[in-house]
Design an enzyme around this catalytic site. Sequence first.
Site, mmCIF file in Angstrom:
data_model
loop_
_atom_site.group_PDB
_atom_site.id
_atom_site.type_symbol
_atom_site.label_atom_id
_atom_site.label_comp_id
_atom_site.label_asym_id
_atom_site.label_seq_id
_atom_site.Cartn_x
_atom_site.Cartn_y
_atom_site.Cartn_z
ATOM 1 N N ASP A 141 0.803 -1.498 0.017
ATOM 2 C CA ASP A 141 -0.459 -0.236 0.141
ATOM 3 C C ASP A 141 0.885 0.992 -0.032
ATOM 4 O O ASP A 141 0.923 2.249 0.783
ATOM 5 C CB ASP A 141 -0.627 -0.251 1.395
ATOM 6 C CG ASP A 141 -1.428 0.851 1.227
ATOM 7 O OD1 ASP A 141 -2.829 1.770 1.709
ATOM 8 O OD2 ASP A 141 -2.116 1.130 0.342
ATOM 9 N N LYS A 144 2.679 2.869 -6.259
ATOM 10 C CA LYS A 144 2.419 2.010 -6.659
ATOM 11 C C LYS A 144 3.421 1.179 -7.875
ATOM 12 O O LYS A 144 3.578 0.399 -8.504
ATOM 13 C CB LYS A 144 1.042 2.935 -7.913
ATOM 14 C CG LYS A 144 1.555 3.998 -8.601
ATOM 15 C CD LYS A 144 0.375 4.671 -9.269
ATOM 16 C CE LYS A 144 0.468 5.812 -10.323
ATOM 17 N NZ LYS A 144 1.064 7.409 -9.514
ATOM 18 N N ASP A 169 -3.299 -2.786 -2.463
ATOM 19 C CA ASP A 169 -3.862 -1.997 -2.701
ATOM 20 C C ASP A 169 -4.301 -0.716 -3.693
ATOM 21 O O ASP A 169 -2.816 -1.232 -4.595
ATOM 22 C CB ASP A 169 -4.450 -0.977 -1.376
ATOM 23 C CG ASP A 169 -5.138 0.031 -1.111
ATOM 24 O OD1 ASP A 169 -4.806 1.057 -0.908
ATOM 25 O OD2 ASP A 169 -6.277 -0.669 -1.902
ATOM 26 N N ASN A 170 -4.874 -0.734 -4.114
ATOM 27 C CA ASN A 170 -5.115 0.378 -5.184
ATOM 28 C C ASN A 170 -4.655 0.157 -6.547
ATOM 29 O O ASN A 170 -4.432 0.454 -7.611
ATOM 30 C CB ASN A 170 -4.242 1.934 -5.031
ATOM 31 C CG ASN A 170 -3.949 2.367 -4.169
ATOM 32 O OD1 ASN A 170 -3.807 2.073 -2.548
ATOM 33 N ND2 ASN A 170 -5.717 2.691 -3.303
ATOM 34 N N GLU A 199 -11.628 4.408 -1.740
ATOM 35 C CA GLU A 199 -11.990 4.931 0.231
ATOM 36 C C GLU A 199 -12.382 6.356 0.524
ATOM 37 O O GLU A 199 -11.931 6.994 -0.910
ATOM 38 C CB GLU A 199 -10.213 4.901 0.888
ATOM 39 C CG GLU A 199 -8.904 5.700 0.085
ATOM 40 C CD GLU A 199 -8.148 5.505 0.035
ATOM 41 O OE1 GLU A 199 -8.765 4.162 -1.047
ATOM 42 O OE2 GLU A 199 -7.281 5.267 -0.364
HETATM 43 O O1 LIG Z 1 0.401 6.582 -2.629
HETATM 44 C C1 LIG Z 1 -0.430 6.123 -2.143
HETATM 45 N N1 LIG Z 1 -0.748 5.055 -1.327
HETATM 46 C C2 LIG Z 1 -1.160 4.116 -1.100
HETATM 47 N N2 LIG Z 1 -2.506 4.389 -0.946
HETATM 48 C C3 LIG Z 1 -2.504 5.350 -1.763
HETATM 49 C C4 LIG Z 1 -4.289 5.597 -2.054
HETATM 50 O O2 LIG Z 1 -5.126 4.437 -1.233
HETATM 51 C C5 LIG Z 1 -4.866 5.928 -2.766
HETATM 52 F F1 LIG Z 1 -5.703 5.963 -2.299
HETATM 53 C C6 LIG Z 1 -4.499 6.776 -3.817
HETATM 54 C C7 LIG Z 1 -5.225 8.363 -4.359
HETATM 55 C C8 LIG Z 1 -5.325 7.469 -5.070
HETATM 56 C C9 LIG Z 1 -6.517 8.246 -5.866
HETATM 57 C C10 LIG Z 1 -6.207 9.703 -5.546
HETATM 58 F F2 LIG Z 1 -7.351 10.383 -6.480
HETATM 59 C C11 LIG Z 1 -5.732 10.339 -4.973
HETATM 60 C C12 LIG Z 1 -4.460 9.537 -3.955
HETATM 61 C C13 LIG Z 1 -3.000 7.724 -3.367
HETATM 62 C C14 LIG Z 1 -1.832 7.365 -4.202
HETATM 63 C C15 LIG Z 1 -2.114 7.659 -5.052
HETATM 64 C C16 LIG Z 1 -1.159 8.867 -6.470
HETATM 65 C C17 LIG Z 1 -0.662 10.447 -5.501
HETATM 66 F F3 LIG Z 1 -0.259 10.970 -7.211
HETATM 67 C C18 LIG Z 1 -0.922 10.165 -3.892
HETATM 68 C C19 LIG Z 1 -1.243 9.090 -3.381
HETATM 69 C C20 LIG Z 1 -2.275 6.174 -2.580
HETATM 70 MG MG LIG Z 2 -4.045 2.982 -0.101
#
Ligand SMILES: O=c1[nH]cnc2c(O)c(F)c(-c3ccc(F)cc3)c(-c3ccc(F)cc3)c12
Ligand SMILES: [Mg+2]
Length: 214
Positions: A141, A144, A169-170, A199
């Site tokens: 998590d 990516k 996750d994601n 989430e």
């Molecule tokens: O980076 C992460 N790590 C773990 N879990 C994450 C998660 O559960 C998320 F929902 C997001 C998310 C997804 C969509 C969005 F619009 C914003 C943030 C991120 C994420 C993705 C890209 C970034 F530039 C910053 C944060 C993460």
């Molecule tokens: Mg996540």
Amino acid sequence: TGRTRPERLLQYLQKNGTRGDANNVVDTIDRFCGTVEWAMNVGGEKGKIVDKVVLETNPGTVLELGTYCGYSAVRMGRLLAPGSRLITLEMNPAYAKVAKEVIAFAGLDKQVEVLVGSTTELIPQLKKKLDIDTFDMIFLDHWKQSYLPDTKLLEECGLLRKGTVLLADNVICPGTPDYLQYVRSSPKYLSQHFPSVLEYTNAPDGLEKSVYLG
Ligand SMILES: O=c1[nH]cnc2c(O)c(F)c(-c3ccc(F)cc3)c(-c3ccc(F)cc3)c12
Ligand SMILES: [Mg+2]
């Protein structure tokens, strides 16, 4: 008045939560993110899938990549059998500081250990640092782009065993296409997708559960 979102989340928990009650900590953080401000915790919907996988796996050792505020460490830690251990890696010291306080607030600081540093640097040190040989479960998590290289590093470091469960996750949002392609095509894994939502939103997301076959 917390300067950062993690600090505001922690302040809300300290003001509105019940110290020593991990279930309440999970619900209180979810209420903060649902009503005050969004934060990237795995959340309630995907969290129910995480709960199910943890209860089915009953892991004695868990490694989490990406702690953030400690929500999923508490969510998983609250379901572990006594004597089980959860190690969580966080590269951002400010996040790690908040996470340690959230985990302590939940009363899980004996079962959950936060290590500060990059996964690339910490994963090769884990056997030496901890008296852990292999992990029963990994929760990915963090960033990516790191899911695939870190999975290969875990394999190379001998930290996986036949049956180790990887839960990511994601995998839909923001998406981890190279990781998905790898675990779904490699003969070393048996993968299963769990569709869900991002989430605290109704945007599509999902978890991928991949069992390492050795
Ligand atoms: O980076 C992460 N790590 C773990 N879990 C994450 C998660 O559960 C998320 F929902 C997001 C998310 C997804 C969509 C969005 F619009 C914003 C943030 C991120 C994420 C993705 C890209 C970034 F530039 C910053 C944060 C993460
Ligand atoms: Mg996540």
